[in-house]
Structures are given as structure tokens and as C-alpha cells.
Scaffold this motif. Structure first.
Motif, PDB file in Angstrom:
ATOM      1  N   ASN A   1       0.860  -1.184   0.000  1.00  0.00           N
ATOM      2  CA  ASN A   1       0.000   0.000   0.000  1.00  0.00           C
ATOM      3  C   ASN A   1       0.898   1.237   0.000  1.00  0.00           C
ATOM      4  O   ASN A   1       2.125   1.148  -0.007  1.00  0.00           O
ATOM      5  N   ASN A   2       0.278   2.423  -0.001  1.00  0.00           N
ATOM      6  CA  ASN A   2       1.052   3.654  -0.216  1.00  0.00           C
ATOM      7  C   ASN A   2       2.036   3.992   0.901  1.00  0.00           C
ATOM      8  O   ASN A   2       3.061   4.628   0.650  1.00  0.00           O
ATOM      9  N   ASP A   3       1.730   3.602   2.141  1.00  0.00           N
ATOM     10  CA  ASP A   3       2.668   3.950   3.224  1.00  0.00           C
ATOM     11  C   ASP A   3       3.643   2.808   3.544  1.00  0.00           C
ATOM     12  O   ASP A   3       4.485   2.919   4.436  1.00  0.00           O
ATOM     13  N   GLY A   4       3.517   1.697   2.812  1.00  0.00           N
ATOM     14  CA  GLY A   4       4.452   0.596   2.986  1.00  0.00           C
ATOM     15  C   GLY A   4       4.198  -0.274   4.199  1.00  0.00           C
ATOM     16  O   GLY A   4       4.952  -1.210   4.464  1.00  0.00           O
ATOM     17  N   ASN A   5       3.121   0.008   4.932  1.00  0.00           N
ATOM     18  CA  ASN A   5       2.845  -0.755   6.163  1.00  0.00           C
ATOM     19  C   ASN A   5       1.963  -1.978   5.930  1.00  0.00           C
ATOM     20  O   ASN A   5       1.696  -2.745   6.854  1.00  0.00           O
ATOM     21  N   GLN A   6       1.519  -2.139   4.687  1.00  0.00           N
ATOM     22  CA  GLN A   6       0.623  -3.254   4.390  1.00  0.00           C
ATOM     23  C   GLN A   6       0.980  -3.846   3.024  1.00  0.00           C
ATOM     24  O   GLN A   6       1.428  -3.146   2.122  1.00  0.00           O
ATOM     25  N   ILE A   7       0.797  -5.150   2.904  1.00  0.00           N
ATOM     26  CA  ILE A   7       0.990  -5.847   1.631  1.00  0.00           C
ATOM     27  C   ILE A   7      -0.244  -6.693   1.372  1.00  0.00           C
ATOM     28  O   ILE A   7      -0.805  -7.293   2.292  1.00  0.00           O
ATOM     29  N   ILE A   8      -0.675  -6.729   0.099  1.00  0.00           N
ATOM     30  CA  ILE A   8      -1.650  -7.740  -0.304  1.00  0.00           C
ATOM     31  C   ILE A   8      -0.925  -8.760  -1.173  1.00  0.00           C
ATOM     32  O   ILE A   8      -0.030  -8.415  -1.946  1.00  0.00           O
ATOM     33  N   SER A   9      -1.292 -10.025  -1.008  1.00  0.00           N
ATOM     34  CA  SER A   9      -0.719 -11.082  -1.836  1.00  0.00           C
ATOM     35  C   SER A   9      -1.839 -11.934  -2.396  1.00  0.00           C
ATOM     36  O   SER A   9      -2.827 -12.219  -1.722  1.00  0.00           O
ATOM     37  N   GLY A  10      -1.681 -12.326  -3.658  1.00  0.00           N
ATOM     38  CA  GLY A  10      -2.651 -13.194  -4.314  1.00  0.00           C
ATOM     39  C   GLY A  10      -2.019 -14.533  -4.602  1.00  0.00           C
ATOM     40  O   GLY A  10      -0.831 -14.615  -4.924  1.00  0.00           O
ATOM     41  N   SER A  11      -2.821 -15.593  -4.498  1.00  0.00           N
ATOM     42  CA  SER A  11      -2.259 -16.940  -4.566  1.00  0.00           C
ATOM     43  C   SER A  11      -3.130 -17.878  -5.391  1.00  0.00           C
ATOM     44  O   SER A  11      -4.326 -17.638  -5.603  1.00  0.00           O
ATOM     45  N   PHE A  12      -2.510 -18.962  -5.828  1.00  0.00           N
ATOM     46  CA  PHE A  12      -3.251 -20.025  -6.495  1.00  0.00           C
ATOM     47  C   PHE A  12      -4.206 -20.731  -5.532  1.00  0.00           C
ATOM     48  O   PHE A  12      -4.989 -21.576  -5.954  1.00  0.00           O
ATOM     49  N   ASP A  13      -4.141 -20.394  -4.227  1.00  0.00           N
ATOM     50  CA  ASP A  13      -5.124 -20.981  -3.297  1.00  0.00           C
ATOM     51  C   ASP A  13      -6.473 -20.263  -3.363  1.00  0.00           C
ATOM     52  O   ASP A  13      -7.404 -20.617  -2.641  1.00  0.00           O
ATOM     53  N   GLY A  14      -6.578 -19.242  -4.257  1.00  0.00           N
ATOM     54  CA  GLY A  14      -7.859 -18.566  -4.475  1.00  0.00           C
ATOM     55  C   GLY A  14      -8.137 -17.416  -3.536  1.00  0.00           C
ATOM     56  O   GLY A  14      -9.219 -16.827  -3.586  1.00  0.00           O
ATOM     57  N   THR A  15      -7.176 -17.060  -2.673  1.00  0.00           N
ATOM     58  CA  THR A  15      -7.424 -15.983  -1.713  1.00  0.00           C
ATOM     59  C   THR A  15      -6.463 -14.814  -1.920  1.00  0.00           C
ATOM     60  O   THR A  15      -5.383 -14.965  -2.492  1.00  0.00           O
ATOM     61  N   VAL A  16      -6.906 -13.662  -1.411  1.00  0.00           N
ATOM     62  CA  VAL A  16      -6.021 -12.504  -1.235  1.00  0.00           C
ATOM     63  C   VAL A  16      -5.747 -12.406   0.257  1.00  0.00           C
ATOM     64  O   VAL A  16      -6.680 -12.406   1.072  1.00  0.00           O
ATOM     65  N   ASN A  17      -4.489 -12.340   0.642  1.00  0.00           N
ATOM     66  CA  ASN A  17      -4.130 -12.154   2.049  1.00  0.00           C
ATOM     67  C   ASN A  17      -3.633 -10.729   2.261  1.00  0.00           C
ATOM     68  O   ASN A  17      -2.946 -10.173   1.407  1.00  0.00           O
ATOM     69  N   ILE A  18      -3.968 -10.151   3.398  1.00  0.00           N
ATOM     70  CA  ILE A  18      -3.502  -8.810   3.760  1.00  0.00           C
ATOM     71  C   ILE A  18      -2.567  -8.949   4.956  1.00  0.00           C
ATOM     72  O   ILE A  18      -2.890  -9.638   5.937  1.00  0.00           O
ATOM     73  N   TRP A  19      -1.408  -8.304   4.863  1.00  0.00           N
ATOM     74  CA  TRP A  19      -0.340  -8.478   5.853  1.00  0.00           C
ATOM     75  C   TRP A  19       0.091  -7.142   6.431  1.00  0.00           C
ATOM     76  O   TRP A  19       0.126  -6.133   5.732  1.00  0.00           O
ATOM     77  N   ASP A  20       0.449  -7.163   7.721  1.00  0.00           N
ATOM     78  CA  ASP A  20       1.083  -6.013   8.368  1.00  0.00           C
ATOM     79  C   ASP A  20       2.596  -6.197   8.218  1.00  0.00           C
ATOM     80  O   ASP A  20       3.158  -7.174   8.725  1.00  0.00           O
ATOM     81  N   THR A  21       3.249  -5.267   7.514  1.00  0.00           N
ATOM     82  CA  THR A  21       4.675  -5.442   7.222  1.00  0.00           C
ATOM     83  C   THR A  21       5.564  -5.139   8.424  1.00  0.00           C
ATOM     84  O   THR A  21       6.757  -5.435   8.406  1.00  0.00           O
ATOM     85  N   ARG A  22       4.990  -4.540   9.477  1.00  0.00           N
ATOM     86  CA  ARG A  22       5.797  -4.232  10.661  1.00  0.00           C
ATOM     87  C   ARG A  22       5.878  -5.438  11.592  1.00  0.00           C
ATOM     88  O   ARG A  22       6.895  -5.676  12.242  1.00  0.00           O
ATOM     89  N   THR A  23       4.797  -6.215  11.632  1.00  0.00           N
ATOM     90  CA  THR A  23       4.769  -7.384  12.536  1.00  0.00           C
ATOM     91  C   THR A  23       4.847  -8.706  11.763  1.00  0.00           C
ATOM     92  O   THR A  23       4.955  -9.768  12.374  1.00  0.00           O
TER      93      THR A  23
END
Length: 416
Positions: free
Chosen positions: A228-250
Motif C-alpha cells: 500500500n502507499n505507506d508501505g505498512n501493508q501488503i496484499i498477496s494473491g495466490s493459487f489458493d484462491g485468496t487474497v491475504n492482507i499483511w502487516d509489514t511491521r509485525t
């Protein structure tokens, strides 16, 4: 505080105030996403002045002039025709991916020949070859907007960071157990993220190459990720059919977006990161609320796998590309209706992107052509012909004056 100058961001429209405070030079960005041909520029200037005490009466004429320049650029609906400018005889083995720097001056090509090449777009000349990977170079990217570093992700299970001025390798990122297929720089920090066939993403320090954390949770290959724009979050897409949202600090997963019934082909944020879009082999695309982590709409309209998607620069429309040979444009600001259908390719459409001003759509297809369409009514106004095999990638430069296409014929073509 003293105002130094106004800076323009054309796409999406914005105005930056550069000023001094306590001896430091700072910049404040003002988004002007609703700027249109109908906008009263003087009234807009007055509203900006009211909100920003640093803007005084003495610079109002300059502000109005600056906004008029921005308006003229953003609202230019003239349809440009593109002509073949240069053909890059890129690699002996097939090209995997391409990327442009922020200024549209240089281009990257990754290849099965285990290298990444850096090209000068004006001359069509190879600047240098980045050598060091032991297998296919699949992911390539600049750290825009500065574009002084390059990241490559490889089937040799590593990523490497390179100096874009000298071509020297600055760091190698080890730790994945399988191919690295996506690699992105953080927009704000000295970090980068990688996604791999081993079902994990990792975050590394750019300068040391040290692994800072692993994002575990997907149950199949990770094929897309975005900060995301402030670098504190990532989204990832996978062949498992889901989008995961991650906190990049923790390095923890904060949410899972579940709803697709088959593998994902892509996922991304819109401009202000308020929305997430995902495309899937289940013939649908979905739009999600990034704050509530809820599905706002499922876009049903394709008869086959949805292979790619793209937001326009304002984040108000979404384009989808499909194996059904069409691309479609959707309204995502209100009712999620289909706005335009692009019909004409003879084979699957593998890539789609909006022009910087949002008026045109660019599609790449297995029918060996790239096509330009009106994003408003879906009419095709130009075919870019010349490749002798599948065209699998296409991109506009930041200002829209250049297009680059990549094909399985081992060439990239620059169109201007």
C-alpha cells in the motif's frame, strides 16, 4: 514556513507544495482526482488557498496558471496514434517480464537466459546486462519514482538488488525454497517484498539483503503482491484462491479475502488503496473494501478465465482481460456496472492497462497484436502489429507518449 514552488503530478492529477520548515525542504501532496474540463480553476485555487495557509495572495496567479496547465494535460482527449519506433532484439531465449522507469527513459527485460537487460528507450540501445542469477529471471522492477535501483526475482530461489546507474549487484536475497516470481520495492522504506512458488512472501532489507520476516499463510503459490502507499501493508494473491492482507511491521496476516472458487491471476490496490481488486480463473473479478475487508462486488461478464486487471489512475474504473478474447471496463465508483466491452482480438487477452489519462485502454493478446481502445465506448482505434508470436506484456510510459510491448518472438517493441 516558506513556499518554494508548486510541482505538478499529471497522473493522477495532483499538486505538490514544496516548502522550507526549520531549514528542511518538505513536500505536501494535494490530490486533485476530480479535476476535469468543467472544473473552475480559479475557484479550485481559492479553495486550496483556504486550506493551505502557506499559500499567499502573491502566488495566486502562479497557482491558477499551474492548475490550468494541469487541467489542459489531464483533459487532453486527443487520440494519439503510435508508430513502431524501435525493436529491441532482446534475448536469445524468451522474455519473461518488462518494466519501465518513472520517466519512461529506460526499460527492463527479464529472460529465460538468466539475465535482466536495461535498455535506453530513446536510442533502443542496451545499457547493460545484469548477470548473476543461476536460472530464469522472472520478476523485474524499478524502485520508482527514483528509479536508482532494480530488483530481479529468479527461478534460482533468490532476488537481487542492482544499482540502475552502474549495473552492480548490491545485495542478494536468500531464503525461499522455490522460484521467486514477484518482487516489489516498498514505497517508503529500505525494504522489498518477494513472493514465491513456495507459498510464502518474504520481506528483506535492500542494502544488506537480510531477511526481516516471512509471511506465511497461503497454501499454494504466491503469484502477485503489492504494497500500500505507506508501505505498512501488503496484499498477496495466490493459487489458493485468496487474497491475504499483511502487516509489514509485525509480519502477521491481518485478513483473508475469501470468495474466488479457483486460482487468482492477479490482485492490486487502486490509487488511494481504498479498494482491492482480484481476478481469477473462476471467470470473475472481485472488488473489495480495503478497510472493511469485505467484498463489494463480483464482476460477472466474462465467459472464460480472467487473466489480468487494471485500475485507472483515479481508481474509479477497473479493466479486466480474459481468455474469452475480450476486455471489459467496469464502473467501481458507484454501481459496478460494465461501461465498455472491447471485442476484436482473435485469441485470449493476457494483459490490460489504462493510458495515464484514462481515456484509452491497451490490451495484449495471443493473436500477436496489441490494440488501443476507447475506454469510454469500447471502440478499437488502432492495432499495433509486427510481432510474430504471442504478445504477453504491454505498458504505457508515465506520460503516455510511449508504449512498450513484449512478445514470445523474443523481441520488445517501442511505439511512439
Amino acid at each position: 514556513m516558506r513556499l518554494l514552488k508548486f510541482l505538478l503530478r499529471y497522473f493522477p492529477p495532483g499538486l505538490a507544495l514544496e516548502y522550507t520548515q526549520g531549514g528542511d525542504i518538505k513536500t505536501k501532496m494535494i490530490d486533485l482526482l476530480d479535476l476535469s474540463a468543467e472544473t473552475d480553476v480559479r475557484a479550485l485555487a481559492e479553495s486550496i488557498k483556504e486550506a493551505e495557509p502557506i499559500i499567499t495572495e502573491s502566488v495566486m496567479d502562479q497557482l491558477v496558471e499551474t492548475l490550468q496547465k494541469l487541467q489542459a494535460k489531464v483533459c487532453d482527449t486527443n487520440t494519439k496514434r503510435y508508430y513502431k519506433y524501435k525493436t529491441l532484439q532482446t534475448h536469445l531465449l524468451p522474455v519473461t517480464n518488462i518494466a519501465l522507469d518513472k520517466l519512461g527513459k529506460r526499460c527492463l527485460t527479464g529472460s529465460y537466459d538468466r539475465t535482466c537487460k536495461v535498455w535506453d528507450i530513446d536510442s533502443g540501445a542496451e545499457v547493460f546486462t545484469l548477470e548473476g542469477h543461476k536460472n530464469v529471471v522472472y520478476a523485474v522492477s524499478f524502485n520508482n519514482p527514483t528509479s536508482d535501483k532494480i530488483v530481479t526475482g529468479s527461478f534460482d530461489k533468490t532476488a537481487k538488488v542492482w544499482c540502475s546507474q552502474t549495473g552492480h549487484c548490491l545485495a542478494t536475497m536468500w531464503g525461499h525454497d522455490a522460484e521467486v516470481v514477484v518482487a516489489k520495492f516498498s514505497p517508503t522504506q529500505c525494504k522489498l517484498a518477494t513472493g514465491s512458488i513456495d507459498a510464502t512472501s518474504k520481506i528483506f532489507h535492500i542494502e544488506t539483503g537480510q531477511e526481516l520476516g516471512t509471511l506465511r499463510g497461503h497454501t499454494a503459490e504466491v503469484i502477485a503482491l503489492h504494497y500500500n502507499n505507506d508501505g505498512n501493508q501488503i496484499i498477496s494473491g495466490s493459487f489458493d484462491g485468496t487474497v491475504n492482507i499483511w502487516d509489514t511491521r509485525t509480519f502477521t496476516r491481518t485478513s483473508v479475502l475469501i470468495g474466488h472458487r479457483e486460482e487468482l491471476s492477479n490482485c492490486l490496490y487502486n490509487f488511494d488503496c481504498s479498494l482491492i481488486a482480484s481476478s481469477s480463473m473462476d471467470k470473475t473479478a472481485k472488488v473489495w473494501d480495503a478497510r472493511m475487508n469485505s467484498c463489494l462486488a463480483t464482476l460477472l461478464g466474462h465467459d472464460d478465465e480472467v487473466l489480468d486487471l487494471a485500475f485507472d489512475n483515479n481508481g474509479k474504473r477497473l479493466a479486466t482481460a480474459s481468455s474469452d478474447t475480450t476486455a471489459q471496463v467496469w464502473d467501481i465508483s458507484s454501481n459496478f456496472q460494465q461501461l465498455a466491452l472491447m471485442k476484436g482480438h482473435r485469441e485470449e487477452v493476457s494483459k490490460v492497462c489504462f493510458s495515464p489519462n484514462g481515456h484509452q485502454l491497451l490490451t495484449a493478446s495471443l493473436d500477436r497484436t496489441t490494440r488501443l481502445w476507447s475506454a469510454d465506448d469500447g471502440s478499437c482505434f488502432q492495432q499495433l502489429k509486427g510481432h510474430t508470436d504471442d504478445v504477453f506484456a504491454c505498458a504505457f510510459s508515465y506520460t503516455g507518449d510511449t508504449i512498450i510491448t513484449a512478445s514470445k518472438d523474443n523481441t520488445c517493441t517501442i511505439w511512439r
